[in-house]
Design a protein around this motif. Structure first.
Motif, PDB file in Angstrom:
ATOM      1  N   ALA A   1       0.832  -1.202   0.000  1.00  0.00           N
ATOM      2  CA  ALA A   1       0.000   0.000   0.000  1.00  0.00           C
ATOM      3  C   ALA A   1       0.868   1.255   0.000  1.00  0.00           C
ATOM      4  CB  ALA A   1      -0.921  -0.013   1.213  1.00  0.00           C
TER       5      ALA A   1
ATOM      6  N   PRO B   1      -4.402  -1.643   2.400  1.00  0.00           N
ATOM      7  CA  PRO B   1      -4.823  -0.305   1.972  1.00  0.00           C
ATOM      8  C   PRO B   1      -5.781   0.306   2.978  1.00  0.00           C
ATOM      9  CG  PRO B   1      -5.919  -2.008   0.663  1.00  0.00           C
ATOM     10  CD  PRO B   1      -4.907  -2.712   1.504  1.00  0.00           C
ATOM     11  N   HIS B   2      -5.733   1.622   3.118  1.00  0.00           N
ATOM     12  CA  HIS B   2      -6.615   2.331   4.053  1.00  0.00           C
ATOM     13  C   HIS B   2      -6.691   3.787   3.611  1.00  0.00           C
ATOM     14  CE1 HIS B   2      -8.249   3.959   7.806  1.00  0.00           C
ATOM     15  NE2 HIS B   2      -8.529   2.712   8.163  1.00  0.00           N
ATOM     16  N   LYS B   3      -7.841   4.393   3.835  1.00  0.00           N
ATOM     17  CA  LYS B   3      -8.027   5.787   3.426  1.00  0.00           C
ATOM     18  C   LYS B   3      -7.028   6.724   4.101  1.00  0.00           C
ATOM     19  CE  LYS B   3     -11.689   6.500   6.887  1.00  0.00           C
ATOM     20  NZ  LYS B   3     -13.141   6.789   7.091  1.00  0.00           N
TER      21      LYS B   3
ATOM     22  N   SER C   1      -8.745  -1.911  -8.139  1.00  0.00           N
ATOM     23  CA  SER C   1      -7.879  -3.083  -8.147  1.00  0.00           C
ATOM     24  C   SER C   1      -7.848  -3.751  -9.520  1.00  0.00           C
ATOM     25  CB  SER C   1      -8.363  -4.106  -7.111  1.00  0.00           C
ATOM     26  OG  SER C   1      -9.635  -4.624  -7.477  1.00  0.00           O
TER      27      SER C   1
ATOM     28  N   THR D   1     -12.222  -4.263  -5.917  1.00  0.00           N
ATOM     29  CA  THR D   1     -11.854  -3.391  -4.809  1.00  0.00           C
ATOM     30  C   THR D   1     -11.676  -1.967  -5.320  1.00  0.00           C
ATOM     31  OG1 THR D   1     -10.673  -5.203  -3.712  1.00  0.00           O
ATOM     32  CG2 THR D   1     -10.202  -2.983  -2.951  1.00  0.00           C
TER      33      THR D   1
ATOM     34  N   TRP E   1     -10.446   1.693  -3.725  1.00  0.00           N
ATOM     35  CA  TRP E   1      -9.802   2.342  -2.583  1.00  0.00           C
ATOM     36  C   TRP E   1      -9.950   3.853  -2.778  1.00  0.00           C
ATOM     37  CZ3 TRP E   1      -3.785   1.792  -1.748  1.00  0.00           C
ATOM     38  CH2 TRP E   1      -3.414   2.434  -0.560  1.00  0.00           C
TER      39      TRP E   1
ATOM     40  N   THR F   1     -12.736   2.204   6.354  1.00  0.00           N
ATOM     41  CA  THR F   1     -11.386   2.076   5.799  1.00  0.00           C
ATOM     42  C   THR F   1     -11.222   2.757   4.452  1.00  0.00           C
ATOM     43  OG1 THR F   1     -11.839   0.003   4.616  1.00  0.00           O
ATOM     44  CG2 THR F   1     -11.150  -0.165   6.941  1.00  0.00           C
TER      45      THR F   1
ATOM     46  N   VAL G   1     -11.918   1.257   1.761  1.00  0.00           N
ATOM     47  CA  VAL G   1     -11.615   0.168   0.830  1.00  0.00           C
ATOM     48  C   VAL G   1     -12.902  -0.611   0.582  1.00  0.00           C
ATOM     49  CG1 VAL G   1     -10.188  -1.867   0.393  1.00  0.00           C
ATOM     50  CG2 VAL G   1      -9.252   0.064   1.710  1.00  0.00           C
TER      51      VAL G   1
ATOM     52  N   CYS H   1     -17.924  -2.006  -4.059  1.00  0.00           N
ATOM     53  CA  CYS H   1     -17.015  -1.502  -5.095  1.00  0.00           C
ATOM     54  C   CYS H   1     -17.800  -1.115  -6.343  1.00  0.00           C
ATOM     55  CB  CYS H   1     -15.962  -2.558  -5.422  1.00  0.00           C
ATOM     56  SG  CYS H   1     -14.954  -2.197  -6.882  1.00  0.00           S
TER      57      CYS H   1
END
Length: 482
Positions: free
Chosen positions: A78, A111-113, A129, A134, A136, A151, A153, A159
């Motif tokens: 990430a 992954p995370h905001k 992704s 996914t 993000w 998150t 994600v 999605c």
């Protein structure tokens, strides 16, 4: 048109092929200086004339957009991905920073905001992704979209809904223009027809696009469950034309997740033993929506990746009857292989996925009773194989798909699960929409290649030039002008 001096197979026998009103009218021994019955002459130059390629699984809007997005497929964490974005940030002005292609299944971090916010404060960013399962999002973009997520994600259905919300932010018409332009690129690759599985009200999307221009490939668009009732009220069925070169395709149902997200639904748990993936619909609801669609003449195409999802999807097809398609069919119990042909269910598969997934599959799906990417098993059992790319997950490159199905490697490594490699003729037929050859009376949907691919090896077959593409007897790509 008259297509002069071509070969139809791996032999060197030259023939002339005449088309009239979109059909093959005559195939005869090549004659120098021969005249067409009507229309133009294409000099085949000894190239190979085949049934044209069909990409049975694309996300056309996403693929067209991906051509302008930041490629983050090489990111191995990430933090590494965010570094790639930071280096590209200034070049994109104030527009939403869009990136594509990450695979996080084997990353050391998640992954995370907050990672996006820390590196790019207040920047609107969206990263999709590799498998389109996914999305993000940065905190700034989550706020603009009105999405409250812990998150940032978004997986699977979330999605898809997030991607739809992002598309609505752009009302400039650029997406429609890009999608129509992308069909010219598909024609350049020898493709004359696609099934578009974009998550959207595809009737509305393609009706709007048809008013702006005509696609250079035939488009069958999928209807998702959210819009099924509208199609049933209209009384349309699979194959119904809504505009020139645009028709209603299958019902699309996402039944499980993906391998990369560990949400593909399996009989056995993933490493660590905490999850076996998940179903995105109950088996009962799947049967219900398939039955409603079938009663209206709409054939189902069910996304099923894990072996349990495939077992249950086959149960549903057997309960409803009428056949259809399973999209992906990446992991199957041996006992389920023969059920495809028996139920009239085609396996719509993407051979390039087998190559891009091999390391993740070895890590997450090893030592199981099921077969991974079981192309030869399905072929021997009489199942109909339909090849596609799932673009932008993989590029719409039909001969790459053929090579991956036959040689089961796209790099210097040994073949992966070589026992499931397809014969070349079976792979080429699957890439050509199930057409092994053509004869008088058939639709003049054709591709002219510089060499017959059956004479080439793994590396060379991927790069054989497309000289011309013909859809319905009309030239959609002329390589002589390139």
């Amino acid at each position: 048109m008259l297509i002069r001096s071509v070969v139809l197979d791996a032999s060197r026998e030259l023939v002339d092929v005449q088309t009239v009103r979109g059909r093959i009218a005559d195939v005869s021994a090549a004659r120098p200086g021969s005249k067409p019955i009507e229309g133009d002459v294409i000099d085949g130059r000894g190239g190979a004339l085949l049934p044209s390629f069909v990409d049975n699984h694309v996300h056309l809007t996403q693929w067209a957009a991906s051509l302008t997005r930041i490629d983050v497929s090489g990111a191995d964490s990430a933090v590494d991905l965010v570094d790639i974005l930071a280096r590209s940030n200034e070049r994109h002005g104030t527009a939403i920073l869009r990136a594509q292609g990450f695979r996080d299944a084997l990353w050391p971090d998640a992954p995370h905001k907050d990672i996006l916010h820390n590196a790019l404060p207040c920047r609107r960013a969206a990263i999709t992704s590799m498998d389109l399962h996914t999305l993000w999002l940065s905190p700034a973009l989550l706020s603009e979209l009105g999405i409250d997520h812990p998150t940032g994600v978004l997986r699977d259905h979330d999605c898809m809904e997030g991607l739809g919300a992002l598309d609505k932010l752009d009302d400039s018409g650029a997406g429609d223009r890009d999608a129509l332009a992308a069909t010219a690129e598909l024609a350049r690759r020898g493709i004359t027809a696609v099934t578009d599985f974009e998550y959207a009200d595809n009737r509305a999307v393609w009706t709007r696009r048809s008013q702006a221009g005509s696609p250079l490939v035939d488009v069958d668009f999928a209807v998702w469950s959210e819009w099924l009732e509208h199609e049933l009220v209209l009384g349309t069925s699979t194959g119904s034309q809504i505009a020139e070169h645009i028709a209603l395709g299958p019902l699309k149902v996402m039944f499980d997740g993906s391998l990369n997200t560990r949400t593909a639904c399996c009989h056995d748990p993933y490493p660590g033993g905490t999850s076996s993936g998940l179903l995105l619909e109950t088996p009962e609801d799947l049967v219900d929506v398939m039955r409603r669609a079938a009663e209206g003449g709409i054939r189902p195409a069910i996304h099923a990746i894990g072996d349990r999802a495939n077992s249950l999807a086959l149960d549903a097809f057997e309960a409803v009857g009428g056949g259809g398609r399973i999209e992906h069919a990446q992991q199957l119990l041996p006992a389920d292989v023969a059920r495809f042909a028996a139920a009239g269910v085609a396996a719509s598969v993407q051979p390039q996925h087998a190559m891009s997934d091999r390391d993740v599959a070895d890590e997450l799906w090893s030592d199981r009773a099921s077969i991974g990417y079981p192309y030869l098993s399905l072929h021997r059992a009489g199942a109909r194989l339909l090849f596609g790319s799932d673009a932008p997950v993989s590029p719409p490159a039909p001969l790459d798909g053929v090579a991956d199905a036959v040689w089961r490697t796209d790099d210097e490594r040994a073949a992966w699960q070589s026992e499931e490699a397809l014969p070349f003729s079976a792979a080429l037929t699957a890439a050509c929409g199930g057409r092994e050859s053509f004869e008088t009376g058939d639709a003049a949907d054709l591709v002219l290649l510089a060499e017959h691919p059956a004479t080439l090896g793994n590396r060379d077959v991927r790069s054989v030039p497309v000289l011309a593409t013909v859809r319905g007897g009309v030239l959609t790509f002329d390589g002589s002008t390139v």
